[in-house]
Design an enzyme around this catalytic site. Structure first.
Site, PDB file in Angstrom:
ATOM      1  N   LYS A  39       0.844  -1.203   0.000  1.00 24.01           N
ATOM      2  CA  LYS A  39       0.000   0.000   0.000  1.00 24.01           C
ATOM      3  C   LYS A  39       0.880   1.254   0.000  1.00 24.01           C
ATOM      4  CE  LYS A  39      -0.358  -0.215   5.058  1.00 24.01           C
ATOM      5  NZ  LYS A  39      -1.197  -0.675   6.180  1.00 24.01           N
ATOM      6  N   ARG A 137     -10.990  -0.159  15.036  1.00 23.98           N
ATOM      7  CA  ARG A 137     -11.014   0.519  13.744  1.00 23.98           C
ATOM      8  C   ARG A 137     -12.113  -0.077  12.877  1.00 23.98           C
ATOM      9  NH1 ARG A 137      -5.313   1.246  10.546  1.00 23.98           N
ATOM     10  NH2 ARG A 137      -5.749  -0.876   9.858  1.00 23.98           N
ATOM     11  N   HIS A 168      -6.262  -7.253  12.648  1.00 21.14           N
ATOM     12  CA  HIS A 168      -5.055  -6.422  12.665  1.00 21.14           C
ATOM     13  C   HIS A 168      -4.685  -6.102  14.108  1.00 21.14           C
ATOM     14  CE1 HIS A 168      -1.988  -4.015  10.934  1.00 21.14           C
ATOM     15  NE2 HIS A 168      -2.527  -2.836  11.149  1.00 21.14           N
ATOM     16  N   ARG A 227       1.437 -11.252   6.869  1.00 21.75           N
ATOM     17  CA  ARG A 227       1.040 -10.029   6.160  1.00 21.75           C
ATOM     18  C   ARG A 227       1.914  -8.837   6.562  1.00 21.75           C
ATOM     19  NH1 ARG A 227      -4.157  -9.507   8.359  1.00 21.75           N
ATOM     20  NH2 ARG A 227      -3.529  -7.597   9.393  1.00 21.75           N
ATOM     21  N   TYR A 270      13.655  31.459   6.397  1.00 22.90           N
ATOM     22  CA  TYR A 270      12.426  32.092   6.887  1.00 22.90           C
ATOM     23  C   TYR A 270      12.411  32.172   8.412  1.00 22.90           C
ATOM     24  CZ  TYR A 270      10.260  31.233   2.268  1.00 22.90           C
ATOM     25  OH  TYR A 270       9.953  31.223   0.941  1.00 22.90           O
ATOM     26  N   CYS A 317      12.616  24.813   3.966  1.00 24.86           N
ATOM     27  CA  CYS A 317      11.708  25.487   3.029  1.00 24.86           C
ATOM     28  C   CYS A 317      10.990  24.440   2.187  1.00 24.86           C
ATOM     29  CB  CYS A 317      12.492  26.424   2.120  1.00 24.86           C
ATOM     30  SG  CYS A 317      13.589  27.551   2.994  1.00 24.86           S
ATOM     31  N   MET A 318      10.153  24.901   1.260  1.00 24.30           N
ATOM     32  CA  MET A 318       9.391  23.967   0.431  1.00 24.30           C
ATOM     33  C   MET A 318      10.319  23.099  -0.427  1.00 24.30           C
ATOM     34  SD  MET A 318       6.355  24.738  -2.328  1.00 24.30           S
ATOM     35  CE  MET A 318       5.224  25.476  -1.173  1.00 24.30           C
ATOM     36  N   ASP A 319      11.341  23.717  -0.988  1.00 26.29           N
ATOM     37  CA  ASP A 319      12.148  23.019  -1.997  1.00 26.29           C
ATOM     38  C   ASP A 319      13.627  22.922  -1.654  1.00 26.29           C
ATOM     39  OD1 ASP A 319       9.772  23.110  -3.654  1.00 26.29           O
ATOM     40  OD2 ASP A 319      10.245  25.251  -3.808  1.00 26.29           O
TER      41      ASP A 319
HETATM   42  C1  LIG Z   1      -0.463  -1.598   6.955  1.00 25.25           C
HETATM   43  C2  LIG Z   1      -1.050  -2.862   7.368  1.00 25.25           C
HETATM   44  C3  LIG Z   1      -0.234  -4.007   7.553  1.00 25.25           C
HETATM   45  C4  LIG Z   1       1.275  -3.958   7.551  1.00 25.25           C
HETATM   46  O1  LIG Z   1       1.729  -3.400   8.753  1.00 25.25           O
HETATM   47  P1  LIG Z   1       3.296  -3.300   9.078  1.00 25.25           P
HETATM   48  O2  LIG Z   1       3.352  -2.761  10.447  1.00 25.25           O
HETATM   49  O3  LIG Z   1       3.860  -2.352   8.067  1.00 25.25           O
HETATM   50  O4  LIG Z   1       3.838  -4.665   8.936  1.00 25.25           O
HETATM   51  C5  LIG Z   1      -0.867  -5.216   7.793  1.00 25.25           C
HETATM   52  N1  LIG Z   1      -2.224  -5.281   7.873  1.00 25.25           N
HETATM   53  C6  LIG Z   1      -3.026  -4.215   7.732  1.00 25.25           C
HETATM   54  C7  LIG Z   1      -4.486  -4.363   7.856  1.00 25.25           C
HETATM   55  C8  LIG Z   1      -2.469  -2.964   7.491  1.00 25.25           C
HETATM   56  O5  LIG Z   1      -3.258  -1.892   7.359  1.00 25.25           O
END
Ligand SMILES: *Cc1c(COP(=O)(O)O)cnc(C)c1O
Length: 373
Positions: A39, A137, A168, A227, A270, A317-319
Site C-alpha cells: 500500500k 477501527r 489487525h 502479512r 524564513y 523550506c518547500m524546496d
Molecule cells: C499496513 C497494514 C499491515 C502492515 O503493517 P506493518 O506494520 O507495516 O507490517 C498489515 N495489515 C493491515 C491491515 C495494514 O493496514
C-alpha cells in the site's frame, strides 16, 4: 551511488527487499503463504517495482489500501491476488470483480451492498472478512455483540466468495508488557472465525493476522498466511529486532547545490530562527518539505555527507534547506543522505516526533526512485 543527473532522489535497493523477504520466509512453515503489503506505493518504494520483485520471489498475495492502488498494479501486468485492506464504495463492485481484486469486508451492510451491486452481472467477488479484535477501527466485532452472526449471514451472500478472514494487531510491535494485548486479540480472532465458520457451516481458506510486529515477536500468529509491510522495506516496526536481520531498502539523498560564506549576525532562512555566530560555511541542499522532508525537522536534522555528520540550519523550506558545513570540506555536488543505510530512518523520525512509516510515505512523487540491486 551518485546519480549525477538528479538533485534529490530516493535510492531503492531491491536486493535489500529480496533479503528481507527471504529472511521472513525462512521463519515460515512450508505451505504458509506470504502476503506483501505494498500500500501507499509500497511505503514510498514504488508499488509496481516491489510487486514485480515479490512476484518473482514466490510471494503469494499482495495488499493495498484502495482501489486505485490495486488497479495500478493490474495495469502494470501484476497477476498475483491483490487484497484491498481498506474501504471501496460498493458502486465499484463490478470493477473489483472484473479485475480479480479481493476486497476486505467489515460489516453486513457493506457485504450486502457489494453483493447487491453485482446482481445480474454474473460476476462474483472474492472477499476477506475483517474481524475487529481490539484495534478499534474496522471489522465485524469479535468480542461481545452480534456481529459474528452478521458475518455468518454475509458468508451466505450468493455473489460473494469468502476466501479469507483476518484481523489487525495494534501493539504487536510494542515493548514487552505493552504487546501482551496481542494475545487477547489472537484469542478473540480464533474464537471469532471459529464461531463464523461453525454458524455458516463452511471454513475460510486463508486466516491471517501477522503484521511486521507479530512477524518478529509472535510466531504463534502465522497461521495460513503472514502479512508484513514495513519489515519488507528493512526497518523494525518497534524496538524489538527478534532474530530478524533486516536491511533498509530506501536511502533518501540530495546533492549540495551551493556553499556560501556567512558572517556573525547573518540569519538563515524564513523566520530567522538560525543566527550565524562565527564565520561560517552554509550549504544549500535542494530538498524541502515538498519532497517529503518534514518542516518539523527544522534545526533538528543531521545529515551524512561522505561520512561527515552535518547539522541542518534554519527553517526547512518547500524546496530546499540549509546545512552548517563550517569546518568541513563539503562542496557543491556532494551527496547527502537524509535517511537510509547510514542515518537510520527511525532516528530521524524520532526527531520529527513521528514514526519512520510516515517518513517513507512522505517522500513525494516528484522525488525520482532510482533502483539498484
Ligand atoms: C499496513 C497494514 C499491515 C502492515 O503493517 P506493518 O506494520 O507495516 O507490517 C498489515 N495489515 C493491515 C491491515 C495494514 O493496514
Amino acid at each position: 551511488m551518485t546519480d549525477e543527473t538528479k538533485r534529490t532522489w530516493a535510492e531503492i535497493d531491491l536486493g535489500a527487499i529480496e533479503h528481507n523477504y527471504r529472511a521472513m520466509r525462512a521463519k515460515l512453515a512450508p505451505g504458509t503463504r506470504f502476503l506483501g503489503v505494498v500500500k501507499a506505493n509500497a511505503y514510498g518504494h514504488g508499488a509496481v517495482q516491489v510487486s514485480r520483485l515479490l512476484a518473482g520471489l514466490g510471494c503469494e498475495y499482495l495488499a493495498v489500501a484502495c482501489l486505485d492502488e490495486a488497479l495500478e498494479l493490474r495495469r502494470a501486468g501484476i497477476k498475483l491476488p491483490i487484497l484491498i485492506l481498506g474501504y471501496t464504495p460498493p458502486q465499484y463492485a463490478v470493477t473489483l470483480a472484473e479485475n480479480d481484486v479481493t476486497q476486505a469486508v467489515g460489516s453486513f451492510a457493506v457485504a450486502e451492498a457489494l453483493n447487491e451491486a453485482l446482481a445480474g452481472t454474473g460476476l462474483t467477488l472474492k472477499v476477506h472478512f475483517k474481524l475487529e479484535t481490539g484495534m478499534g477501527r474496522t471489522g465485524f466485532r469479535a468480542y461481545g455483540g452480534t456481529a459474528l452472526a452478521d458475518a455468518a449471514k454475509a458468508m451466505a451472500l450468493p455473489r460473494l466468495e469468502p476466501e479469507g478472514v483476518f484481523t489487525h494487531f495494534c501493539v504487536s510491535d510494542g515493548d514487552e508488557g505493552v504487546r501482551d494485548f496481542t494475545w487477547t486479540q489472537l484469542e478473540r480472532f480464533k474464537t471469532g472465525f471459529q464461531a463464523i465458520e461453525a454458524q455458516a457451516g463452511k471454513a475460510f481458506q486463508i486466516h491471517h493476522c501477522t503484521n511486521s510486529g507479530a512477524m518478529i515477536a509472535f510466531p504463534e500468529t502465522y497461521m495460513d498466511m503472514v502479512r508484513p509491510g514495513v519489515a519488507l522495506y528493512g526497518v523494525y516496526p518497534g524496538t524489538d529486532r527478534g532474530d530478524l536481520d533486516l536491511v533498509p531498502a530506501m536511502s533518501l539523498k540530495s546533492r549540495v547545490a551551493y556553499v556560501e560564506d556567512h558572517q556573525p549576525g547573518d540569519t538563515i532562512s524564513y523566520g530567522r530562527t538560525f543566527t550565524v555566530e562565527k564565520p561560517s560555511r552554509i550549504a544549500v541542499l535542494p530538498i524541502g518539505y515538498a519532497d517529503g522532508l518534514h518542516r518539523a525537522l527544522s534545526n533538528k536534522l543531521t545529515v551524512d555527507i561522505g561520512g561527515q555528520k552535518v547539522r541542518q540550519a534554519g527553517r526547512i523550506c518547500m524546496d530546499m534547506c540549509m546545512l552548517d558545513v563550517t569546518g568541513t570540506d563539503v562542496k557543491s555536488g556532494d551527496v547527502a543522505e537524509i535517511f537510509g543505510k547510514v542515518m537510520p530512518a527511525g532516528e530521524v523520525a524520532d526527531l520529527a516526533g513521528t514514526i519512520h512509516y510516515e517518513l517513507f510515505c512522505a517522500v513525494s512523487p516528484r522525488v525520482p526512485r532510482i533502483y539498484v540491486q
